[in-house]
Design a protein around this motif. Structure first.
Motif, PDB file in Angstrom:
ATOM      1  N   MET A  62       0.822  -1.215   0.000  1.00  0.00           N
ATOM      2  CA  MET A  62       0.000   0.000   0.000  1.00  0.00           C
ATOM      3  C   MET A  62       0.855   1.264   0.000  1.00  0.00           C
ATOM      4  N   GLY A  63       2.196   1.081   0.000  1.00  0.00           N
ATOM      5  CA  GLY A  63       3.095   2.231  -0.046  1.00  0.00           C
ATOM      6  C   GLY A  63       3.217   2.974   1.264  1.00  0.00           C
ATOM      7  N   MET A  64       2.917   2.327   2.371  1.00  0.00           N
ATOM      8  CA  MET A  64       2.962   2.985   3.675  1.00  0.00           C
ATOM      9  C   MET A  64       4.376   2.961   4.242  1.00  0.00           C
ATOM     10  N   ARG A  65       4.780   4.057   4.834  1.00  0.00           N
ATOM     11  CA  ARG A  65       6.013   4.081   5.626  1.00  0.00           C
ATOM     12  C   ARG A  65       5.787   3.229   6.871  1.00  0.00           C
ATOM     13  N   LEU A  66       6.843   2.569   7.314  1.00  0.00           N
ATOM     14  CA  LEU A  66       6.764   1.751   8.523  1.00  0.00           C
ATOM     15  C   LEU A  66       7.667   2.345   9.594  1.00  0.00           C
ATOM     16  N   ILE A  67       7.081   2.630  10.747  1.00  0.00           N
ATOM     17  CA  ILE A  67       7.862   3.012  11.926  1.00  0.00           C
ATOM     18  C   ILE A  67       7.686   1.887  12.940  1.00  0.00           C
ATOM     19  N   LEU A  68       8.804   1.304  13.351  1.00  0.00           N
ATOM     20  CA  LEU A  68       8.749   0.179  14.283  1.00  0.00           C
ATOM     21  C   LEU A  68       9.530   0.543  15.542  1.00  0.00           C
ATOM     22  N   THR A  69       8.884   0.366  16.685  1.00  0.00           N
ATOM     23  CA  THR A  69       9.541   0.673  17.942  1.00  0.00           C
ATOM     24  C   THR A  69       8.921  -0.162  19.061  1.00  0.00           C
ATOM     25  N   THR A  70       9.231   0.211  20.293  1.00  0.00           N
ATOM     26  CA  THR A  70       8.752  -0.527  21.465  1.00  0.00           C
ATOM     27  C   THR A  70       8.621   0.438  22.626  1.00  0.00           C
ATOM     28  N   ASP A  71       8.192  -0.062  23.768  1.00  0.00           N
ATOM     29  CA  ASP A  71       8.052   0.805  24.941  1.00  0.00           C
ATOM     30  C   ASP A  71       9.164   0.571  25.966  1.00  0.00           C
ATOM     31  N   HIS A  72       9.726  -0.615  25.998  1.00  0.00           N
ATOM     32  CA  HIS A  72      10.823  -0.952  26.917  1.00  0.00           C
ATOM     33  C   HIS A  72      11.349  -2.325  26.533  1.00  0.00           C
ATOM     34  N   GLY A  73      12.504  -2.691  27.082  1.00  0.00           N
ATOM     35  CA  GLY A  73      13.056  -4.019  26.842  1.00  0.00           C
ATOM     36  C   GLY A  73      12.829  -4.932  28.033  1.00  0.00           C
ATOM     37  N   THR A  74      13.672  -5.935  28.130  1.00  0.00           N
ATOM     38  CA  THR A  74      13.518  -6.929  29.193  1.00  0.00           C
ATOM     39  C   THR A  74      14.888  -7.554  29.463  1.00  0.00           C
ATOM     40  N   ILE A  75      15.050  -8.149  30.650  1.00  0.00           N
ATOM     41  CA  ILE A  75      16.336  -8.738  31.007  1.00  0.00           C
ATOM     42  C   ILE A  75      16.114 -10.069  31.712  1.00  0.00           C
ATOM     43  N   ASN A  76      17.041 -10.986  31.488  1.00  0.00           N
ATOM     44  CA  ASN A  76      17.017 -12.285  32.156  1.00  0.00           C
ATOM     45  C   ASN A  76      17.541 -12.085  33.577  1.00  0.00           C
ATOM     46  N   VAL A  77      16.660 -12.266  34.569  1.00  0.00           N
ATOM     47  CA  VAL A  77      17.051 -11.990  35.956  1.00  0.00           C
ATOM     48  C   VAL A  77      17.620 -13.249  36.603  1.00  0.00           C
ATOM     49  N   LYS A  78      18.681 -13.059  37.401  1.00  0.00           N
ATOM     50  CA  LYS A  78      19.389 -14.212  37.955  1.00  0.00           C
ATOM     51  C   LYS A  78      19.673 -14.106  39.448  1.00  0.00           C
ATOM     52  N   ASN A  79      19.744 -12.892  39.977  1.00  0.00           N
ATOM     53  CA  ASN A  79      20.169 -12.718  41.370  1.00  0.00           C
ATOM     54  C   ASN A  79      19.078 -12.045  42.193  1.00  0.00           C
ATOM     55  N   PRO A  80      18.633 -12.687  43.274  1.00  0.00           N
ATOM     56  CA  PRO A  80      17.568 -12.115  44.099  1.00  0.00           C
ATOM     57  C   PRO A  80      18.080 -11.018  45.033  1.00  0.00           C
ATOM     58  N   SER A  81      17.213 -10.077  45.314  1.00  0.00           N
ATOM     59  CA  SER A  81      17.492  -9.024  46.286  1.00  0.00           C
ATOM     60  C   SER A  81      16.306  -8.959  47.244  1.00  0.00           C
ATOM     61  N   LYS A  82      16.552  -9.129  48.519  1.00  0.00           N
ATOM     62  CA  LYS A  82      15.462  -9.173  49.492  1.00  0.00           C
ATOM     63  C   LYS A  82      14.843  -7.799  49.692  1.00  0.00           C
ATOM     64  N   VAL A  83      13.525  -7.789  49.751  1.00  0.00           N
ATOM     65  CA  VAL A  83      12.788  -6.559  49.999  1.00  0.00           C
ATOM     66  C   VAL A  83      11.600  -6.875  50.901  1.00  0.00           C
ATOM     67  N   ILE A  84      11.241  -5.943  51.782  1.00  0.00           N
ATOM     68  CA  ILE A  84      10.084  -6.095  52.666  1.00  0.00           C
ATOM     69  C   ILE A  84       9.191  -4.879  52.473  1.00  0.00           C
ATOM     70  N   GLY A  85       7.898  -5.122  52.314  1.00  0.00           N
ATOM     71  CA  GLY A  85       6.941  -4.028  52.168  1.00  0.00           C
ATOM     72  C   GLY A  85       5.589  -4.427  52.716  1.00  0.00           C
ATOM     73  N   ASP A  86       4.659  -3.474  52.750  1.00  0.00           N
ATOM     74  CA  ASP A  86       3.318  -3.792  53.256  1.00  0.00           C
ATOM     75  C   ASP A  86       2.422  -4.268  52.112  1.00  0.00           C
ATOM     76  N   ARG A  87       1.155  -4.427  52.418  1.00  0.00           N
ATOM     77  CA  ARG A  87       0.208  -4.964  51.427  1.00  0.00           C
ATOM     78  C   ARG A  87       0.007  -4.037  50.236  1.00  0.00           C
ATOM     79  N   GLU A  88       0.298  -2.773  50.413  1.00  0.00           N
ATOM     80  CA  GLU A  88       0.104  -1.794  49.341  1.00  0.00           C
ATOM     81  C   GLU A  88       1.287  -1.748  48.379  1.00  0.00           C
ATOM     82  N   THR A  89       2.370  -2.479  48.684  1.00  0.00           N
ATOM     83  CA  THR A  89       3.562  -2.447  47.843  1.00  0.00           C
ATOM     84  C   THR A  89       3.269  -3.066  46.476  1.00  0.00           C
ATOM     85  N   SER A  90       3.801  -2.454  45.422  1.00  0.00           N
ATOM     86  CA  SER A  90       3.574  -2.962  44.063  1.00  0.00           C
ATOM     87  C   SER A  90       4.196  -4.344  43.896  1.00  0.00           C
ATOM     88  N   LEU A  91       3.724  -5.068  42.887  1.00  0.00           N
ATOM     89  CA  LEU A  91       4.085  -6.481  42.734  1.00  0.00           C
ATOM     90  C   LEU A  91       5.230  -6.726  41.760  1.00  0.00           C
TER      91      LEU A  91
END
Length: 514
Positions: free
Chosen positions: A402-431
């Motif tokens: 159709m002769g359309m220009r294509l713009i390709l992008t994203t909103d963010h990337g991602t990473i393979n997580v390997k090492n845990p970091s302990k955190v403590i929060g209340d019930r309102e803490t994000s997941l």
């Protein structure tokens, strides 16, 4: 290096002793026989790396022997040696999948060249790639210690990715491990750089193009002269873009390939809403409270992207005919592909494609996906396989027609997580596993970027005492309760929301139809 074993089949094998001695001096092992039947029997019971086969033998001819050999082992390379250059013989041999052919009388250099071409090619490429990376290693290490601006980090990240893609094709795993250690060190330094500079980017507009600036800065200028398809593939990393570029290049030529930086958190709720609204999350919450939802609010967090975009287009005084489609499953993708010609009169057609995001989250839920995407190489391969068979590729093909220009992008990337970091929060803490927001958070301050006042980086607060923390490098947050099970479940999964080159430095590509 393992010795290469050759089977040489020729009814005049005794005349070839000089060649056999030459190959022996070059550390090749050569087994011989003088007819096709014997060659076939030996291939059934012995292992050979390559076969040199005389075409003109009494009894079973070379071509007949070749067909039998390929029936037994279709993968073994066969070099046909013939006195004749007759075209029909060569066509028949090549049609039977010979690896090479030599015309008698052959000389030792021809034989050696054929062996290297057919057996040593991958090894030679591997050795050259390894040597080149060894030479580059020190240079990258020096750049890593000196890089101090966002352009430098973008260049360094792409250089590391380039080597990662080259090294994934070689057999030397030690080089891959060295590169992986360089990436870890780079991400550690990158987190320090972000810690030092990110708030200044937000407050003083002195940094790279960020999520909320993307539309005005990079997309708007490309809408002036051509009907455009804007594709936002959720959660697409730079290396994944490089994998899907090949099938797209059959229909489009690249006009511009660059990058921009995702805002923090590098999560869909924040980064994609910022892209479509042209606003930071704090401003979204103030100007459009009916559309913005905080982490602890009920309901979907990305339900109003089309409304955000409409408001931004009005603010930018863009009077366009446009449509917005969000694809969240195969059925809706196929439907859009079938009906895509209905978009032919649009100035702008926006398609949000959620598949990569669903893939990465499924990675934590489905054992099958865990097997298929156990590391970055497999993750790239899986993305490529999906894209080649997706309705999205069909949509892009139709857009090109159709002769359309294509713009390709994203909103963010991602990473393979390997090492845990302990955190403590209340019930309102994000997941989210890569960032947390809430009050009274307890954590290891060395493993996170702390933001006590979210407004300094354009983020709303859930309440007066809420703060944000962001995981660095390949860390992920884990609660002390049921810690071991939680860590085992999420380790080596793909997550986003935190600070890493993979999550923040993301592709923006403009392509024109061929």
């Amino acid at each position: 290096m393992n010795t290469i074993t050759i089977l040489w089949v020729d009814d005049e094998i005794d005349l070839l002793k000089p060649h056999l001695l030459y190959l022996k001096k070059k550390n090749y092992t050569v087994e011989t026989c003088n007819n096709g039947l014997e060659a076939i029997e030996r291939i059934k019971t012995e292992n050979f790396d390559i076969v040199f086969l005389d075409e003109n033998m009494p009894g079973l001819s070379g071509l007949e022997t070749l067909n039998e050999i390929k029936t037994i082992d279709s993968a073994i390379p066969v070099v046909m040696i013939t006195k004749s250059e007759e075209e029909n013989i060569m066509e028949e041999a090549i049609g039977s999948r010979i690896a090479d052919y030599l015309i008698k009388p052959v000389n030792p250099n021809q034989i050696l060249l054929s062996l290297k071409k057919n057996l040593d090619h991958s090894r030679l490429v591997s050795e050259k790639t390894t040597l080149n990376y060894q030479q580059e290693f020190r240079k990258i290490a020096m750049e890593l210690s000196m890089v101090n601006d966002f352009e430098g980090w973008s260049e360094l990240y792409k250089k590391l990715l380039s080597w990662e893609l080259k090294l994934e094709t070689i057999e030397d795993s030690s080089m891959v491990e060295i590169l992986e250690s360089q990436k870890i060190e780079a991400n550690n330094q990158f987190a320090k750089y972000i810690d030092k500079n990110y708030s200044n980017w937000i407050q003083n507009n002195q940094g790279p193009v960020l999520s909320h600036q993307l539309f005005d800065s990079l997309i708007k200028p490309k809408l002036e002269d051509q009907k455009t398809l804007l594709v936002v593939i959720d959660n697409l990393r730079f290396d994944q873009w490089q994998k899907i570029e090949e099938p797209i290049s059959a229909y489009y030529k690249k006009q511009l390939e660059t990058d921009y930086y995702s805002i923090l958190p590098t999560a869909t709720q924040y980064a994609r809403n910022a892209l479509f609204s042209g606003l930071l999350p704090l401003d979204m919450a103030k100007k459009h409270p009916q559309w913005w939802k905080n982490d602890n609010d009920e309901g979907g967090k990305n339900l109003f992207e089309e409304d955000f975009l409409e408001a931004q287009l009005k603010r930018l005084h863009l009077d366009l005919e446009w449509d917005f489609y969000k694809i969240t499953n195969l059925k809706s993708g196929k439907k859009l592909a079938e009906q895509f010609f209905n978009c032919k009169n649009n100035d702008l057609t926006v398609v949000v494609y959620n598949f990569v995001d669903m893939l990465s989250h499924a990675r934590t839920e489905m054992e099958v996906i865990k097997e298929l995407a156990s590391n970055d190489k497999a993750y790239r391969s899986l993305t490529y396989s999906w894209f080649q068979n997706s309705p999205l590729l069909e949509i892009i093909q139709k857009a090109a027609k159709m002769g359309m220009r294509l713009i390709l992008t994203t909103d963010h990337g991602t990473i393979n997580v390997k090492n845990p970091s302990k955190v403590i929060g209340d019930r309102e803490t994000s997941l989210n596993l890569r960032y947390k927001t809430g009050k009274s958070l307890t954590y290891n301050s060395k493993e996170v970027l702390e933001i006590k006042d979210p407004s300094l980086i354009g983020l709303p607060s859930i309440n007066m005492s809420s703060s944000f923390i962001f995981a660095k490098n390949d860390m992920f947050f884990a609660y002390p309760n049921n810690y071991n099970h939680y860590v085992s479940y999420y380790r080596n999964t793909y997550q986003h929301g935190g600070i890493s080159m993979e999550e923040m430095i993301i592709p923006f590509v403009v392509l024109d139809p061929k």
